[in-house]
Enzyme design. Structure first.
Site, PDB file in Angstrom:
ATOM      1  N   LYS A  28      -5.528  -2.441 -10.063  1.00 16.69           N
ATOM      2  CA  LYS A  28      -5.139  -3.142 -11.281  1.00 16.69           C
ATOM      3  C   LYS A  28      -6.316  -3.324 -12.226  1.00 16.69           C
ATOM      4  CE  LYS A  28      -2.293  -7.056 -12.732  1.00 16.69           C
ATOM      5  NZ  LYS A  28      -1.457  -8.186 -12.260  1.00 16.69           N
TER       6      LYS A  28
ATOM      7  N   GLU B 242     -12.951  -2.318  -2.286  1.00 24.34           N
ATOM      8  CA  GLU B 242     -12.553  -1.370  -1.250  1.00 24.34           C
ATOM      9  C   GLU B 242     -12.083  -0.053  -1.865  1.00 24.34           C
ATOM     10  OE1 GLU B 242     -11.033  -5.529   0.077  1.00 24.34           O
ATOM     11  OE2 GLU B 242     -11.369  -4.418  -1.786  1.00 24.34           O
TER      12      GLU B 242
ATOM     13  N   GLY C  96       0.498  -7.363  -8.194  1.00 26.10           N
ATOM     14  CA  GLY C  96       0.244  -6.216  -7.328  1.00 26.10           C
ATOM     15  C   GLY C  96       1.311  -6.012  -6.276  1.00 26.10           C
ATOM     16  N   ARG C  97       1.761  -7.091  -5.641  1.00 29.77           N
ATOM     17  CA  ARG C  97       2.739  -6.956  -4.560  1.00 29.77           C
ATOM     18  C   ARG C  97       4.150  -6.700  -5.080  1.00 29.77           C
ATOM     19  NH1 ARG C  97       0.580 -11.737  -5.315  1.00 29.77           N
ATOM     20  NH2 ARG C  97       1.775 -13.673  -5.501  1.00 29.77           N
TER      21      ARG C  97
ATOM     22  N   GLU D  43       1.679 -13.840   0.706  1.00 31.69           N
ATOM     23  CA  GLU D  43       0.737 -13.907  -0.406  1.00 31.69           C
ATOM     24  C   GLU D  43       1.330 -14.694  -1.569  1.00 31.69           C
ATOM     25  OE1 GLU D  43      -2.371 -10.692  -1.181  1.00 31.69           O
ATOM     26  OE2 GLU D  43      -0.955 -10.329  -2.802  1.00 31.69           O
TER      27      GLU D  43
ATOM     28  N   HIS E  81      11.420  -4.233  23.660  1.00 33.61           N
ATOM     29  CA  HIS E  81      10.605  -3.970  24.848  1.00 33.61           C
ATOM     30  C   HIS E  81       9.186  -4.526  24.687  1.00 33.61           C
ATOM     31  CE1 HIS E  81      13.591  -1.375  26.834  1.00 33.61           C
ATOM     32  NE2 HIS E  81      13.957  -1.099  25.596  1.00 33.61           N
TER      33      HIS E  81
ATOM     34  N   LYS F  95     -13.120 -12.511  -0.980  1.00 36.01           N
ATOM     35  CA  LYS F  95     -13.730 -11.399  -1.703  1.00 36.01           C
ATOM     36  C   LYS F  95     -15.071 -11.799  -2.292  1.00 36.01           C
ATOM     37  CE  LYS F  95      -9.536  -8.952  -3.219  1.00 36.01           C
ATOM     38  NZ  LYS F  95      -8.764  -8.527  -4.417  1.00 36.01           N
TER      39      LYS F  95
END
Length: 575
Positions: free
Chosen positions: A212, A218, A276-277, A362, A393, A521
């Protein structure tokens, strides 16, 4: 939107206190008994929408509780907040922004202008650019530095710039188009980028840098390493050439992307009113359009837009996102169940739990109300889960026999995404059975009868019975898609998006900021140079020890050279 129009502190309202009393009452009531008491419960506690059936009848509530929860939603002003949301009001108040991801898919009732510019027009223009790019790529008209056609695309992004597109591509595996392979790198751990690049040809690989701000540490670290990989493969090509031919940017900061070296015509935009999400519907979804074709990407948007219309227009009592939001509030905030499981019985949806974990936690992982005061109550559950058969399982033992109650969403489809006989019936039988078993459980009398029928002695029956009892009373929703298609996937994801928003409104928190992400961050940026310098003055004892251990093991410093450092006192503690 002004809270003063409604109850200023929802937890002090009469309806809140009534729901607290209802919760104590409901804990004494057997969930399975609701069906005996109300023969019409299954149909009355279900909603059938164009793409799926939502069955919420296996939940620990009756009609009185549902009416009270709807009263709570109205007391919180949900209908007004919903109107303000779609009208482009700045409901993300801590950042002073509207929240308009429905505009990306045509989900607004009317166009909205921001800064005098039509939102619909800029979205349409960007979608047109996206379509043109995908067509060129699929036709083989886009080449790398040496003239080879692009055969592989690597998306570099993290969080919403990665989870949404990858989840959608995995879900739509039966709808893939073309022969361009799409790969994802989200982790700054160089092992992931190394593994992805190991099988690729540098001459035919395109990188999409999705960020963005175009400053995400990262992502930009991975982008710089990707460029170095290309440079090692093509020492004769300039960085300018490689960036121009084999890099694309998706960002809300086009100037930063161009400064990095991406050509203006290769920069695709989204806007600061897109979280963003919630961004997979924007140019962030370019990998989806590449993997599945632009027509399927458009169908994904259309499915989400249909859910926008449902959420915007349906009355609260017949509104699927609202019902799901109120159930989440009921369990997490009133019943005291702190977790929620997402259990897709569809292999293609294997990434959905991780995607919804980010979208929900978030958004609603907040401890401060819109007034800035401590909320004093849980605001959202811990979201977790995985595909159903694998989960059976693994952790279903916990769901069935732990004293903890974990409400769950079972998600499946009527139509299989394959042509193998017999598989899908077994899959759906397991999904239906698990929700039934969680609800009903098995009592001691039934266990004893079963063991007796097997010929066990009374002594053995008495010994084994406590271990085989399932208390039941574990609530769940079932979402049964007609089929897993681009359109139904869009509707499903938008269902959860609006559920998250509605839940935040009812609990009087801001769902669209994420300040909690920023703290770590910032600290990481400050600590990174200290790994090299060893200047640790002012750091706490644990951080000092960890960095010193790192420096000693890597050979940056020997134990004898470790300096004496002043260790900061823990916050709030007197020297």
């Amino acid at each position: 939107m002004q809270d003063a129009q409604f109850h200023s502190s929802i937890s002090q309202s009469a309806i809140w206190k009534q729901l607290q009393a209802r919760a104590l009452e409901m804990k004494k009531h057997r969930l399975a008994d609701f069906f005996a008491e109300d023969p019409a419960r299954a149909s009355d506690f279900s909603l059938e929408l164009p793409e799926f059936l939502l069955d919420y009848s296996k939940n620990q509530l009756d009609r009185r509780v549902l009416v009270d929860l709807l009263h709570l939603a109205r007391e919180a002003g949900l209908e007004q907040w919903r109107e303000d949301f779609f009208a482009g009001k700045p409901i993300n108040a801590t950042e002073g922004r509207p929240v308009l991801h429905p505009a990306l898919r045509g989900g607004l009732a009317e166009d909205v202008e921001i800064g005098g510019v039509s939102v619909t027009s800029v979205v349409s223009a960007e979608l047109g650019r996206l379509k043109e790019f995908v067509v060129l790529l699929h036709n083989g008209d886009l080449t790398g530095y040496s003239g080879k056609r692009i055969t592989d695309v690597v998306n570099l992004g993290v969080g919403g710039s990665h989870l949404g597109p990858q989840t959608a591509i995995e879900a739509l595996r039966a709808h893939r188009k073309g022969d361009v392979a799409v790969h994802f790198v989200s982790n700054v751990d160089g092992a992931q980028l190394t593994d992805v690049l190991a099988g690729l040809d540098a001459e035919s690989t395109l990188f999409i840098v999705s960020s963005k701000t175009f400053t995400t540490s990262e992502t930009m670290t991975n982008a710089r390493s990707a460029l170095k990989w290309l440079q090692r493969a093509a020492p004769e090509a300039s960085a300018e050439t490689l960036l121009g031919k084999q890099f694309v940017a998706v960002t809300a900061s086009p100037e930063a992307a161009q400064k990095f070296g991406v050509l203006p015509e290769r920069v695709f935009r989204f806007w600061d009113w897109v979280g963003g999400r919630f961004s997979l519907w924007s140019s962030i979804g370019l990998p989806i359009a590449i993997a599945c074709g632009f027509e399927n990407f458009r169908a994904l948007l259309d499915g989400a837009a249909s859910m926008d219309r449902h959420f915007r227009e349906a009355p609260l009592e017949a509104n699927a996102p609202v019902i799901m939001a109120l159930l989440s509030v009921w369990y997490c905030t009133f019943m005291g169940y702190p977790a929620h499981a997402v259990l897709p019985y569809e292999q293609a949806l294997h990434m959905l739990p991780a995607y919804l974990q980010q979208a929900d936690m978030e958004s609603n992982g907040k401890s401060v109300s819109r007034s800035g005061a401590d909320v004093g109550y849980p605001t959202g559950p811990l979201i977790w889960g995985q595909t159903g058969i694998n989960g059976q399982h693994a952790f279903y033992q916990y769901l069935h026999q732990s004293p903890q109650v974990v409400p769950a969403d079972f998600i499946g489809s009527v139509t299989p995404g394959h042509e193998l006989d017999g598989h899908h019936e077994i899959l759906l039988a397991n999904m239906f059975a698990q929700s039934q078993a969680l609800m009903n459980g098995v009592d001691a009398e039934s266990v004893a009868r079963e063991l007796s029928a097997k010929g066990l002695s009374q002594e053995e029956i008495k010994r084994l019975t406590p271990f085989k009892v399932h208390r039941g009373g574990k609530p769940s929703n079932t979402i049964l898609l007609k089929e897993l298609s681009p359109r139904s996937l869009g509707a499903l994801i938008a269902l959860y998006e609006h559920k998250i928003f509605a839940q935040g409104v009812v609990l009087q928190i801001y769902s669209f900021d994420q300040w909690g992400v920023e703290l770590g961050k910032g600290l990481a940026n400050k600590l990174e140079p200290k790994l090299a310098s060893g200047a640790l003055e002012g750091e706490d004892g644990s951080t000092v020890q960890l960095i010193e251990y790192y420096r000693r093991i890597t050979g940056a410093v020997t134990p004898a050279e470790l300096p004496e450092v002043e260790v900061a006192e823990p916050a709030g503690e007197q020297a």
